[in-house]
Design an enzyme around this catalytic site. Structure first.
Site, mmCIF file in Angstrom:
data_model
loop_
_atom_site.group_PDB
_atom_site.id
_atom_site.type_symbol
_atom_site.label_atom_id
_atom_site.label_comp_id
_atom_site.label_asym_id
_atom_site.label_seq_id
_atom_site.Cartn_x
_atom_site.Cartn_y
_atom_site.Cartn_z
ATOM 1 N N GLU A 90 0.836 -1.191 0.000
ATOM 2 C CA GLU A 90 0.000 0.000 0.000
ATOM 3 C C GLU A 90 0.874 1.245 0.000
ATOM 4 O OE1 GLU A 90 -3.918 -1.776 2.331
ATOM 5 O OE2 GLU A 90 -2.421 -0.651 3.469
ATOM 6 N N CYS A 104 3.699 8.860 0.543
ATOM 7 C CA CYS A 104 4.220 7.974 1.586
ATOM 8 C C CYS A 104 4.340 6.583 0.961
ATOM 9 C CB CYS A 104 3.281 7.952 2.788
ATOM 10 S SG CYS A 104 3.789 6.814 4.100
ATOM 11 N N CYS A 111 6.708 -6.413 7.049
ATOM 12 C CA CYS A 111 7.808 -5.836 7.827
ATOM 13 C C CYS A 111 8.267 -6.839 8.882
ATOM 14 C CB CYS A 111 7.354 -4.542 8.512
ATOM 15 S SG CYS A 111 8.665 -3.662 9.399
ATOM 16 N N CYS A 115 6.979 -4.137 15.472
ATOM 17 C CA CYS A 115 6.620 -3.141 16.488
ATOM 18 C C CYS A 115 5.218 -3.451 17.006
ATOM 19 C CB CYS A 115 6.676 -1.738 15.897
ATOM 20 S SG CYS A 115 8.330 -1.236 15.354
ATOM 21 N N CYS A 118 1.945 -1.557 15.586
ATOM 22 C CA CYS A 118 1.841 -1.333 14.142
ATOM 23 C C CYS A 118 1.182 -2.513 13.436
ATOM 24 C CB CYS A 118 3.238 -1.089 13.567
ATOM 25 S SG CYS A 118 3.267 -0.816 11.780
ATOM 26 N N CYS A 331 -0.879 6.458 10.112
ATOM 27 C CA CYS A 331 0.357 5.875 10.639
ATOM 28 C C CYS A 331 0.063 4.608 11.436
ATOM 29 C CB CYS A 331 1.049 6.914 11.517
ATOM 30 S SG CYS A 331 2.573 6.338 12.285
#
Length: 353
Positions: A90, A104, A111, A115, A118, A331
């Site tokens: 995305e 962005c 990933c 975290c 996230c 975010c």
């Protein structure tokens, strides 16, 4: 398409060499057209029909495609980008209060940083993106939003774990013969990979650096951000100071504010101590909800009080506005709709090994 060359991530000389084109200026012409955002070789009006047919046989101008477009009432646009191997990422168009637009972009499928706050971290890492796959995100966003002057590597993935591809994408986008984006308007955000920060400082490019700090409490940061285990806070602070001095740029420290987690008195004191004496500014981002994660949004008063504590210590602080939440584009929210695609892609990759 497997035997064709993806040229969106190539410089003029590389286009000429890899495709065996002559004379050399043809590579520059093709590169210029790519920077203008053309999506087919037929749109390249000055290179001749014979070369266009040759390009069609040897190369692809788009190795990705837009599979979904989501628009938030606040002006945020999220594109789901399908990759040639069936996976997807995305990318998001951000618009601030002044109307400035920023791309962005993602640098990995999923990933590996994991975290705790996230959405993307829950997906795990499938693979890194190629320079072409990174550049095309920017070009797709420009098609939907018009010319963009800013780009942030804050989408899916850890840029420092795919630094060579990120570097190449930046080199292509900033080349004056093509898109000619200013390096002053490019920001790379890392979860705190120290080796990458030193590498970027020593070997460039000289761009803006943002570090997702979230908290300067060592134990809490280790709990929230596993990257801390091999990248301890004090060593991270040294790396940030080194980058600021070597680049001549102020580094941004980012913190996702989590209700009753990293917004208290002790958290403020730790962040003040961490930030004192180094050239940084602080961006505070109220956490955006992710259904499967065990955190809550901070209240407005909670955020304001935290800001006041930092400002009272003389720090330069910005409290960011939440944007793109209705489309999962804020975010920490990227990747929710991609879970099955990434899982299937991982299985396919394992079966082909």
């Amino acid at each position: 398409m497997d035997d064709k060359i993806s040229i969106t991530g190539l410089l003029p000389e590389e286009i000429t060499e890899k495709l065996g084109i002559s004379p050399a200026f043809r590579g520059k012409q093709i590169f210029e057209w790519i920077g203008k955002g053309v999506e087919s070789f037929d749109q390249m009006k000055n290179i001749g029909a014979q070369l266009i047919e040759e390009l069609k046989q040897k190369a692809v101008l788009r190795c990705c495609s837009v599979s979904k477009v989501l628009k938030d009432p606040d002006g945020t646009i999220k594109l789901q980008i399908s990759l040639s191997d069936g996976m997807a990422v995305e990318t998001v168009l951000l618009t601030d209060r002044e109307g400035r637009k920023t791309a962005c972009v993602s640098c990995q499928v999923g990933c590996a940083m994991n975290c705790a706050f996230c959405q993307t971290g829950t997906l795990g890492l499938a693979r890194s993106l190629t320079p072409s796959e990174i550049v095309e995100q920017f070009l797709f966003l420009e098609k939907h939003a018009g010319p963009l002057s800013n780009i942030v590597f804050m989408g899916m993935g850890e840029p420092m774990m795919n630094l060579n591809a990120v570097r190449k994408a930046i080199q292509v986008l900033t080349d004056k013969r093509g898109r000619n984006l200013s390096s002053r308007r490019i920001t790379l955000s890392t979860s705190g990979v120290i080796s990458g920060i030193y590498d970027l400082a020593d070997n460039g490019p000289n761009i803006r650096l943002a570090v997702s700090l979230t908290t300067a409490d060592p134990d809490l940061r280790l709990k929230l951000m596993p990257v801390t285990k091999n990248n301890p806070l004090q060593e991270l602070r040294k790396a940030i100071d080194y980058y600021a001095q070597k680049s001549g740029r102020r580094v941004t420290l980012e913190a996702a504010l989590l209700h009753d987690t990293n917004t208290g008195e002790e958290s403020a004191k730790n962040m003040i101590e961490f930030s004192r004496g180094i050239n940084v500014n602080i961006n505070l981002i109220p956490w955006n909800p992710v259904e499967t994660l065990p955190f809550s949004e901070p209240s407005n008063n909670e955020c304001r009080n935290f800001v006041k504590k930092l400002e009272a210590a003389g720090l330069n602080v910005t409290l960011r506005t939440r944007r793109g939440r209705e489309i999962g584009g804020a975010c920490g929210q990227l990747g929710k709709t991609l879970k099955n695609k990434i899982a299937d892609g991982k299985k396919l990759a394992r079966s082909e090994e």
